[in-house]
Design an enzyme around this catalytic site. Structure first.
Site, PDB file in Angstrom:
ATOM      1  N   GLY A 259       0.577  -4.859   0.973  1.00  0.00           N
ATOM      2  CA  GLY A 259      -0.613  -4.975   0.125  1.00  0.00           C
ATOM      3  C   GLY A 259      -0.356  -5.760  -1.158  1.00  0.00           C
TER       4      GLY A 259
ATOM      5  CD  GLU B 268       1.635  -5.126   5.998  1.00  0.00           C
ATOM      6  OE1 GLU B 268       2.440  -6.035   6.282  1.00  0.00           O
ATOM      7  OE2 GLU B 268       0.946  -5.136   4.962  1.00  0.00           O
TER       8      GLU B 268
ATOM      9  CB  ALA C 133      -0.896  -0.023   1.229  1.00  0.00           C
TER      10      ALA C 133
ATOM     11  CD  GLU D  17      -2.370  -7.226   3.186  1.00  0.00           C
ATOM     12  OE1 GLU D  17      -2.034  -6.113   2.728  1.00  0.00           O
ATOM     13  OE2 GLU D  17      -2.952  -7.354   4.275  1.00  0.00           O
TER      14      GLU D  17
HETATM   15  N1  DAK Z   1       4.553   3.147  -1.065  1.00  0.00           N
HETATM   16  C1  DAK Z   1       4.913   4.277  -1.707  1.00  0.00           C
HETATM   17  N2  DAK Z   1       6.015   4.382  -2.457  1.00  0.00           N
HETATM   18  C2  DAK Z   1       6.807   3.319  -2.560  1.00  0.00           C
HETATM   19  C3  DAK Z   1       6.491   2.087  -1.922  1.00  0.00           C
HETATM   20  C4  DAK Z   1       5.301   2.032  -1.139  1.00  0.00           C
HETATM   21  N3  DAK Z   1       4.898   0.907  -0.532  1.00  0.00           N
HETATM   22  N4  DAK Z   1       7.474   1.199  -2.209  1.00  0.00           N
HETATM   23  C5  DAK Z   1       8.338   1.841  -2.999  1.00  0.00           C
HETATM   24  N5  DAK Z   1       7.947   3.106  -3.224  1.00  0.00           N
HETATM   25  C6  DAK Z   1       8.616   4.130  -4.021  1.00  0.00           C
HETATM   26  C7  DAK Z   1       9.842   4.681  -3.285  1.00  0.00           C
HETATM   27  O1  DAK Z   1       9.466   5.680  -2.367  1.00  0.00           O
HETATM   28  C8  DAK Z   1      10.634   5.229  -4.446  1.00  0.00           C
HETATM   29  O2  DAK Z   1      10.099   6.471  -4.828  1.00  0.00           O
HETATM   30  P1  DAK Z   1      11.061   7.711  -5.216  1.00  0.00           P
HETATM   31  O3  DAK Z   1      11.906   7.969  -4.024  1.00  0.00           O
HETATM   32  O4  DAK Z   1      11.855   7.213  -6.413  1.00  0.00           O
HETATM   33  O5  DAK Z   1      10.087   8.816  -5.552  1.00  0.00           O
HETATM   34  C9  DAK Z   1      10.364   4.240  -5.563  1.00  0.00           C
HETATM   35  O6  DAK Z   1       9.148   3.586  -5.194  1.00  0.00           O
HETATM   36  C10 DAK Z   1      11.446   3.191  -5.708  1.00  0.00           C
HETATM   37  O7  DAK Z   1      11.645   2.586  -4.455  1.00  0.00           O
HETATM   38  P2  DAK Z   1      13.079   2.490  -3.739  1.00  0.00           P
HETATM   39  O8  DAK Z   1      13.947   3.617  -4.166  1.00  0.00           O
HETATM   40  O9  DAK Z   1      12.834   2.317  -2.285  1.00  0.00           O
HETATM   41  O10 DAK Z   1      13.650   1.158  -4.391  1.00  0.00           O
HETATM   42  P3  DAK Z   1      14.681   0.130  -3.740  1.00  0.00           P
HETATM   43  O11 DAK Z   1      15.079  -0.782  -4.829  1.00  0.00           O
HETATM   44  O12 DAK Z   1      15.767   0.853  -3.009  1.00  0.00           O
HETATM   45  O13 DAK Z   1      13.836  -0.675  -2.659  1.00  0.00           O
HETATM   46  C11 DAK Z   1      11.891  -1.868  -1.823  1.00  0.00           C
HETATM   47  C12 DAK Z   1      12.744  -1.482  -3.076  1.00  0.00           C
HETATM   48  C13 DAK Z   1      10.645  -2.570  -2.305  1.00  0.00           C
HETATM   49  C14 DAK Z   1      12.707  -2.801  -0.919  1.00  0.00           C
HETATM   50  C15 DAK Z   1      11.558  -0.555  -1.043  1.00  0.00           C
HETATM   51  O14 DAK Z   1      10.984   0.375  -1.967  1.00  0.00           O
HETATM   52  C16 DAK Z   1      10.604  -0.795   0.069  1.00  0.00           C
HETATM   53  O15 DAK Z   1      10.953  -1.283   1.148  1.00  0.00           O
HETATM   54  N6  DAK Z   1       9.330  -0.364  -0.153  1.00  0.00           N
HETATM   55  C17 DAK Z   1       8.316  -0.431   0.863  1.00  0.00           C
HETATM   56  C18 DAK Z   1       7.872  -1.853   1.027  1.00  0.00           C
HETATM   57  C19 DAK Z   1       6.866  -1.972   2.129  1.00  0.00           C
HETATM   58  O16 DAK Z   1       7.171  -1.758   3.302  1.00  0.00           O
HETATM   59  N7  DAK Z   1       5.659  -2.308   1.723  1.00  0.00           N
HETATM   60  C20 DAK Z   1       4.581  -2.489   2.646  1.00  0.00           C
HETATM   61  C21 DAK Z   1       3.817  -1.236   2.729  1.00  0.00           C
HETATM   62  S1  DAK Z   1       2.683  -1.355   4.045  1.00  0.00           S
HETATM   63  C22 DAK Z   1      -4.286  -0.977   6.163  1.00  0.00           C
HETATM   64  C23 DAK Z   1      -4.388  -1.047   4.812  1.00  0.00           C
HETATM   65  C24 DAK Z   1      -3.346  -1.535   4.099  1.00  0.00           C
HETATM   66  C25 DAK Z   1      -2.159  -1.902   4.693  1.00  0.00           C
HETATM   67  C26 DAK Z   1      -2.080  -1.828   6.058  1.00  0.00           C
HETATM   68  C27 DAK Z   1      -3.122  -1.368   6.813  1.00  0.00           C
HETATM   69  N8  DAK Z   1      -5.409  -0.406   6.919  1.00  0.00           N
HETATM   70  C28 DAK Z   1      -5.742   0.902   6.585  1.00  0.00           C
HETATM   71  C29 DAK Z   1      -5.947  -1.157   8.009  1.00  0.00           C
HETATM   72  C30 DAK Z   1      -1.045  -2.290   3.909  1.00  0.00           C
HETATM   73  C31 DAK Z   1       0.178  -1.855   4.267  1.00  0.00           C
HETATM   74  C32 DAK Z   1       1.312  -2.008   3.405  1.00  0.00           C
HETATM   75  O17 DAK Z   1       1.245  -2.526   2.308  1.00  0.00           O
END
Ligand code: DAK
Length: 258
Positions: free
Chosen positions: A108, A131, A63, A111
């Protein structure tokens, strides 16, 4: 639509999340577009849907953290409901679905993949629910679907530690059904989708409903669900065609979804 594309190759649909600047992360617009795309699928024509992310780096990296970072409790709950409703729509879509996961499937994204019927992964795929490291729980059904797919012990370990799982481990624990080189993943997904699409659609859809609905109830009720769906296949053109062809020792005519 800006971020979700749908295309068809014969009876196979391909749904692509296309937001490469954010590794296909799901903001509310992406989720709403996914919802609209699911509603627009022609159920008379499409017999299997492949869900994928654009590019090779990410299926979906979660997400959108930027959008979530400032949500209030109420907004957070509303965002969770938006995602849950759409993911449930995908999970219960009458048509079978295959997630073709290339690269990151985090939060997400994991998921979303778990809301599909079958998961195929590239050798580079990485799964996980990060998360708890962001101060939240999975919010799009991750706690529920992961426990059902790989068992509660393994799911809790992954949920509590936020550990990432690479493709070979994902295969070993049953999170995915097969792993392929990046270059062949879509071809393999397409082959599987075409094979599914070549079977009798009413029967395939009944199998999906039987498994999904049966898993929610006890075995006595589950076999009743199967009985009803089994019965519903009889008197269809496809059942008559295939069984008659068998008895006449010839190939069945192509299935017509009637
Ligand atoms: N959201 C927004 N932008 C993201 C993103 C994300 N999840 N993942 C990557 N990006 C963006 C980065 O900010 C970056 O943008 P710029 O800086 O270039 O503008 C671009 O994509 C490239 O990413 P990186 O530069 O970070 O690329 P790397 O190769 O260095 O790293 C990575 C890739 C996948 C390891 C890293 O980007 C990363 O850790 N991303 C986040 C992964 C993550 O933690 N995903 C889980 C998100 S939490 C709920 C509803 C839904 C959810 C929870 C609760 N309720 C409301 C109850 C769901 C939650 C989630 O999904």
């Amino acid at each position: 639509m800006d971020f979700v594309q749908f295309s068809a190759q014969g009876n196979v649909g391909i749904l692509t999340i296309n937001r490469p600047a954010a590794l296909n992360a799901l903001n509310d617009q992406v989720i709403r577009e996914l919802d609209a795309a699911l509603d627009q699928i022609d159920r008379n024509v499409i017999r299997c849907v492949i869900v994928r992310g654009a590019g090779e780096k990410a299926f979906v990296a979660g997400a959108d953290i930027g959008q979530m970072s400032t949500l209030s409790k109420q907004e957070g709950q509303a965002f969770g409901k938006l995602g849950n409703d759409v993911f449930r729509k995908l999970e219960t879509l009458p048509i079978p679905t295959i997630a073709a996961v290339c690269g990151f499937a985090l939060g997400g994204g994991c998921e979303l993949a778990m809301s599909c019927d079958i998961r195929l992964a590239s050798e580079t795929a990485v799964f996980g629910q990060p998360e708890v490291g962001l101060g939240i729980t999975p919010g799009f059904g991750g706690t529920q679907r992961m426990a059902r797919l790989i068992g509660p012990g393994r799911a809790k370990e992954l949920l509590y530690t936020a550990r990432k799982v690479k493709a070979p481990e994902a295969l070993a624990i049953g999170l995915v059904q097969a792993v392929y080189p990046v270059e062949t993943l879509m071809d393999e997904a397409m082959k599987m989708a075409q094979r599914i699409a070549g079977n009798a659609p009413i029967a395939v859809r009944a199998c999906k409903k039987a498994v999904n609905d049966g898993l929610q109830v006890d075995m006595d009720k589950a076999v009743e669900i199967e009985e009803a769906l089994f019965g519903s296949c009889f008197e269809t053109k496809d059942q008559r065609n295939a069984m008659t062809a068998f008895l006449e020792k010839r190939k069945a005519d192509p299935f017509v979804n009637e």
